[in-house]
Design a protein around this motif. Structure first.
Motif, PDB file in Angstrom:
ATOM      1  N   ARG A 155       0.842  -1.207   0.000  1.00  0.00           N
ATOM      2  CA  ARG A 155       0.000   0.000   0.000  1.00  0.00           C
ATOM      3  C   ARG A 155       0.878   1.258   0.000  1.00  0.00           C
ATOM      4  O   ARG A 155       0.634   2.199  -0.770  1.00  0.00           O
ATOM      5  N   HIS A 156       1.914   1.216   0.829  1.00  0.00           N
ATOM      6  CA  HIS A 156       2.826   2.363   0.907  1.00  0.00           C
ATOM      7  C   HIS A 156       3.500   2.603  -0.448  1.00  0.00           C
ATOM      8  O   HIS A 156       3.573   3.746  -0.928  1.00  0.00           O
ATOM      9  N   LYS A 200       4.024   5.767  -5.408  1.00  0.00           N
ATOM     10  CA  LYS A 200       4.022   5.836  -6.875  1.00  0.00           C
ATOM     11  C   LYS A 200       3.036   6.917  -7.343  1.00  0.00           C
ATOM     12  O   LYS A 200       3.337   7.716  -8.220  1.00  0.00           O
ATOM     13  N   ILE A 201       1.834   6.940  -6.708  1.00  0.00           N
ATOM     14  CA  ILE A 201       0.817   7.925  -7.096  1.00  0.00           C
ATOM     15  C   ILE A 201       1.323   9.341  -6.808  1.00  0.00           C
ATOM     16  O   ILE A 201       1.182  10.259  -7.620  1.00  0.00           O
ATOM     17  N   ARG A 202       1.954   9.503  -5.622  1.00  0.00           N
ATOM     18  CA  ARG A 202       2.497  10.829  -5.259  1.00  0.00           C
ATOM     19  C   ARG A 202       3.531  11.274  -6.291  1.00  0.00           C
ATOM     20  O   ARG A 202       3.535  12.410  -6.730  1.00  0.00           O
ATOM     21  N   ASN A 209       1.832  12.249  -9.531  1.00  0.00           N
ATOM     22  CA  ASN A 209       1.191  13.563  -9.392  1.00  0.00           C
ATOM     23  C   ASN A 209       2.224  14.677  -9.442  1.00  0.00           C
ATOM     24  O   ASN A 209       1.990  15.727 -10.020  1.00  0.00           O
ATOM     25  N   ARG A 210       3.393  14.409  -8.815  1.00  0.00           N
ATOM     26  CA  ARG A 210       4.440  15.428  -8.809  1.00  0.00           C
ATOM     27  C   ARG A 210       4.924  15.660 -10.246  1.00  0.00           C
ATOM     28  O   ARG A 210       5.057  16.794 -10.695  1.00  0.00           O
ATOM     29  N   LEU A 211       5.123  14.542 -10.982  1.00  0.00           N
ATOM     30  CA  LEU A 211       5.582  14.672 -12.368  1.00  0.00           C
ATOM     31  C   LEU A 211       4.553  15.413 -13.213  1.00  0.00           C
ATOM     32  O   LEU A 211       4.887  16.272 -14.019  1.00  0.00           O
ATOM     33  N   GLU A 216      -2.270  21.477  -7.248  1.00  0.00           N
ATOM     34  CA  GLU A 216      -1.796  20.108  -7.025  1.00  0.00           C
ATOM     35  C   GLU A 216      -0.479  20.058  -6.273  1.00  0.00           C
ATOM     36  O   GLU A 216      -0.187  19.094  -5.595  1.00  0.00           O
ATOM     37  N   SER A 217       0.322  21.126  -6.387  1.00  0.00           N
ATOM     38  CA  SER A 217       1.598  21.085  -5.658  1.00  0.00           C
ATOM     39  C   SER A 217       1.480  21.824  -4.325  1.00  0.00           C
ATOM     40  O   SER A 217       2.472  22.082  -3.652  1.00  0.00           O
ATOM     41  N   GLY A 218       0.248  22.217  -3.955  1.00  0.00           N
ATOM     42  CA  GLY A 218       0.011  22.865  -2.656  1.00  0.00           C
ATOM     43  C   GLY A 218       0.537  24.288  -2.602  1.00  0.00           C
ATOM     44  O   GLY A 218       0.756  24.844  -1.526  1.00  0.00           O
TER      45      GLY A 218
END
Ligand code: ADP
Length: 343
Positions: free
Chosen positions: A98-99, A104-106, A109-111, A177-179
């Protein structure tokens, strides 16, 4: 058969992920991975129950020496004793899988945010130059133009502005998305902001044959807002009201508040094509458009409402919509009244 193959593929994928997780130290790290701890707790009753039952059946007391006797008499108990450990490892590996997925999703999203931000910046710079030169030509700073030439430049300028707006929206999305999306809250005369928004859209409304009207209380209190960001929200709502309207339709802006309330509710209603009940929540998602083929005839890319929702969240406010397909829509948003203590 096809489904079977897909299932087998996903099963082998799960096995691979599981084996990979077994090799990661995180799986066994009780302080970082609560799944492992939970697995040990989950497995703990197993040896107690099996050995306890054996002691009970053999009429023996629950003492360490009796437990050792039972285990030596029935060696299969060793397997049950290992259960907390086994459960700890299996649950720990699930926690690691799960981690890994979340990481991977984070990373994706960053990319995506970096890509959006890079592309938007790269597009914005030449576009600003192009628009600057078009305005320069259109205003006849470098020589007079005939009507046809002026018309061509006006169209190019309008299309360029649309592209500029789209790029700004993409940049806002990457900031969200990048806060890094921020608001600067202050006391705002919202009556003035709405009037400014209406004036900027008056020509567009006339072109579309839509009447644009506001009915605001004269004594509307100051609100706690970011002037420019809230202007974006209002412009977006009015523009949608005009865009998705019929000829001879109407867009009306109102506001209401109670003397005791600390909030003011604004509404932008139109007499346009409306939105089906099932779509009302989805339209606030990024890139969501009710019907993409229908929307192709309108400008936009489905980001305006998603950005508006973020802006209102940062204002500790809210935005929502009511609508009836074919009859029109009303968008509401609420803002806090300005009180110095709230800044
Ligand atoms: P855009 O207008 O750029 O497509 P928005 O996020 O502002 O993006 O709106 C998302 C979608 O919600 C629109 O594409 C449209 O399908 C629907 N929508 C928004 N406002 C209205 C409205 N007033 N009437 C009908 N549909 C609307």
């Amino acid at each position: 058969m096809r489904n079977l193959r897909v299932n087998f593929k996903s099963f082998s994928q799960i096995v691979k992920e599981f084996i990979k997780a077994l090799g990661q130290s995180r799986t066994y790290n009780l302080s970082k991975n609560w799944h492992c701890f939970f697995g040990i707790l989950w497995g703990l009753p197993v040896p107690f129950v099996t050995i306890g039952l054996d002691l009970y059946v053999s009429h023996l007391d629950f003492t360490l020496s009796n437990i050792i006797v039972i285990i030596t008499a029935h060696p299969f108990h060793s397997f049950f004793i290992l259960h907390p450990l086994l459960f700890g490892i299996v649950f720990g590996a699930m926690g690691t899988i799960r981690h890994n997925k979340e990481q991977k999703i984070r990373e994706l999203n960053r990319l995506k945010s970096n890509f959006l931000s890079m592309v938007s910046h790269e597009l914005r710079t030449p576009l600003t130059t192009i628009l600057g030169y078009i305005t320069f030509l259109r205003t006849e700073k470098v020589g007079s133009l005939n009507k046809a030439q002026k018309d061509c430049l006006e169209i190019s300028e309008a299309e360029g502005e649309l592209l500029n707006r789209l790029i700004e929206e993409l940049l806002d999305l990457s900031r969200i998305e990048s806060g890094q999306f921020r608001v600067n809250l202050e006391a705002v005369n919202i009556n003035e902001t709405i009037t400014r928004a209406i004036n900027s859209l008056r020509l567009f409304a006339n072109d579309q044959g839509v009447s644009l009207e506001s009915k605001l209380p004269k004594d509307l209190p100051l609100v706690l807002a970011d002037k420019e960001r809230i202007m974006e929200v209002i412009v977006n709502l009015i523009e949608n009201g005009i865009k998705f309207n019929k000829r001879a339709g109407q867009v009306l802006i109102t506001a209401s508040y109670g003397a005791q309330d600390n909030k003011i509710i604004f509404s932008v209603s139109d007499t346009g094509i409306g939105i089906a009940q099932g779509e009302l929540e989805k339209i606030f998602d990024s890139f969501y458009q009710v019907c993409q083929s229908r929307n192709r005839k309108y400008n936009g890319c489905g980001l305006g409402l998603a950005i508006s929702r973020t802006i209102l969240k940062l204002h500790r406010g809210n935005i929502w919509a009511e609508s009836k397909a074919g009859e029109g829509s009303t968008f509401y948003f609420e803002l806090l009244k300005y009180r110095e203590s709230e800044l």
